[in-house]
Write an enzyme that holds these catalytic residues in place. Structure first.
Site, PDB file in Angstrom:
ATOM      1  N   PRO A  88      20.317  51.054 -11.003  1.00 28.30           N
ATOM      2  CG  PRO A  88      19.748  50.028 -13.017  1.00 28.30           C
ATOM      3  CD  PRO A  88      19.164  50.522 -11.746  1.00 28.30           C
ATOM      4  CD  GLU A 115      12.181  49.717 -19.130  1.00 30.21           C
ATOM      5  OE1 GLU A 115      13.211  50.232 -19.592  1.00 30.21           O
ATOM      6  OE2 GLU A 115      12.026  48.489 -18.993  1.00 30.21           O
ATOM      7  NE  ARG A 153      28.246  40.847   8.460  1.00 33.37           N
ATOM      8  CZ  ARG A 153      29.491  41.208   8.684  1.00 33.37           C
ATOM      9  NH1 ARG A 153      29.941  42.345   8.230  1.00 33.37           N
ATOM     10  NH2 ARG A 153      30.290  40.446   9.378  1.00 33.37           N
ATOM     11  CG  ASP A 168      34.381  41.728   9.140  1.00 29.57           C
ATOM     12  OD1 ASP A 168      35.127  40.749   8.954  1.00 29.57           O
ATOM     13  OD2 ASP A 168      33.140  41.649   9.187  1.00 29.57           O
TER      14      ASP A 168
HETATM   15  N1  ADE Z   1      17.722  47.937  -9.836  1.00 26.38           N
HETATM   16  C1  ADE Z   1      17.965  47.233 -10.957  1.00 26.38           C
HETATM   17  N2  ADE Z   1      19.259  46.916 -11.062  1.00 26.38           N
HETATM   18  C2  ADE Z   1      19.879  47.440  -9.962  1.00 26.38           C
HETATM   19  C3  ADE Z   1      21.217  47.447  -9.507  1.00 26.38           C
HETATM   20  N3  ADE Z   1      22.198  46.869 -10.184  1.00 26.38           N
HETATM   21  N4  ADE Z   1      21.481  48.084  -8.355  1.00 26.38           N
HETATM   22  C4  ADE Z   1      20.490  48.702  -7.672  1.00 26.38           C
HETATM   23  N5  ADE Z   1      19.218  48.719  -8.056  1.00 26.38           N
HETATM   24  C5  ADE Z   1      18.904  48.097  -9.193  1.00 26.38           C
END
Ligand code: ADE
Length: 250
Positions: A88, A115, A153, A168
């Site tokens: 994330p 984590e 794709r 696309d």
């Molecule tokens: N791992 C946990 N959340 C994630 C996300 N939003 N994008 C990529 N990997 C992740």
């Protein structure tokens, strides 16, 4: 395109590799997907990879050495590879990044858990850290599938109808137009007349207009971000629906 996936949940990827468009692409050797169990590189008989975080706090962290060894070993098994770490904290995935990744011949996809990875995995291997959105998943596995499906794709032949990929690309950076199929009427709602007209030029025009209209009203941020990619015809339509969004306006 060859994908190597490094994960503690290889079983997640079994149906993904064998079902639908991707399953057919694997069968026809248009793409390859090798899934590796990260625990195979654990240095203990319990196959444990995680440990408590320095500094305390909840959750566990995946140790760096087994991940680094695994990545290097997989790297050596084939051509030059670009490593993508799902997190994330990474660069937000969008179609521009998908196209960039599709230009590679090999991708090694690293799925984090708990984590996350010990930060030295990123410091030492310098992977591309990629996020699929501003929300927290339990791990990188689903995110890895998102990246792989979007990239696959774009590999020639994977999507049966090349016209669909070409289209696309023409409408890249726009939301899709609405689609309809039988029956003609559902609870009083009819299929728009133009789609039944048989006039292909008019239908194409209507679809483009509805795509532009939807983007202008629902996702104006996409217009600003993708302006440079739009063909002249798309820019003209945007000026008509939302003159304020034209970045070239003096
Ligand atoms: N791992 C946990 N959340 C994630 C996300 N939003 N994008 C990529 N990997 C992740």
């Amino acid at each position: 395109m060859h994908f190597d996936v490094l994960t503690i949940f290889p079983e997640f990827f079994a149906p993904f590799r064998t079902t639908g468009v991707l399953g057919r692409a694997v069968e026809r050797s248009l793409i390859g997907i090798d899934v590796h169990d990260m625990r195979d590189w654990a240095d203990n008989k319990w196959r444990q990879l995680d440990d408590e975080p320095y500094g305390g706090g909840p959750g566990m962290v995946i140790q760096a050495p087994p991940v680094i060894t695994a990545v290097r070993e997989i790297e050596r098994r084939g051509d030059r590879v670009r490593t993508v770490l799902l997190s994330p904290r990474g660069r937000m995935l969008d179609q521009t990044l998908v196209e960039e990744l599709a230009g590679e011949t090999r991708l090694l996809v690293l799925c984090g858990r708990y984590e996350g990875f010990d930060e030295r995995v990123a410091e030492i291997l310098e992977p591309d850290e990629v996020s699929i959105g501003d929300y927290i998943l339990g791990g990188g596995e689903v995110a890895a599938m998102v990246v792989m499906e979007a990239v696959a794709r774009l590999v020639p032949g994977v999507v049966g109808d090349p016209e669909s990929v070409a289209e696309d690309s023409f409408v890249a950076g726009l939301l899709d137009h609405p689609s309809y199929t039988r029956p003609l009427e559902v609870e009083g709602c009819e299929v728009p007349e133009v789609l039944r007209s048989g006039n292909h030029a008019k239908i194409a025009r209507w679809r483009l207009e509805r795509g532009v209209e939807a983007t202008v009203t629902r996702r104006p941020d996409l217009i600003i971000k993708n302006w440079d990619r739009y063909p002249a015809e798309v820019r003209r339509l945007i000026r008509r629906y939302a003159p304020g969004l034209d970045p070239e306006r003096g």
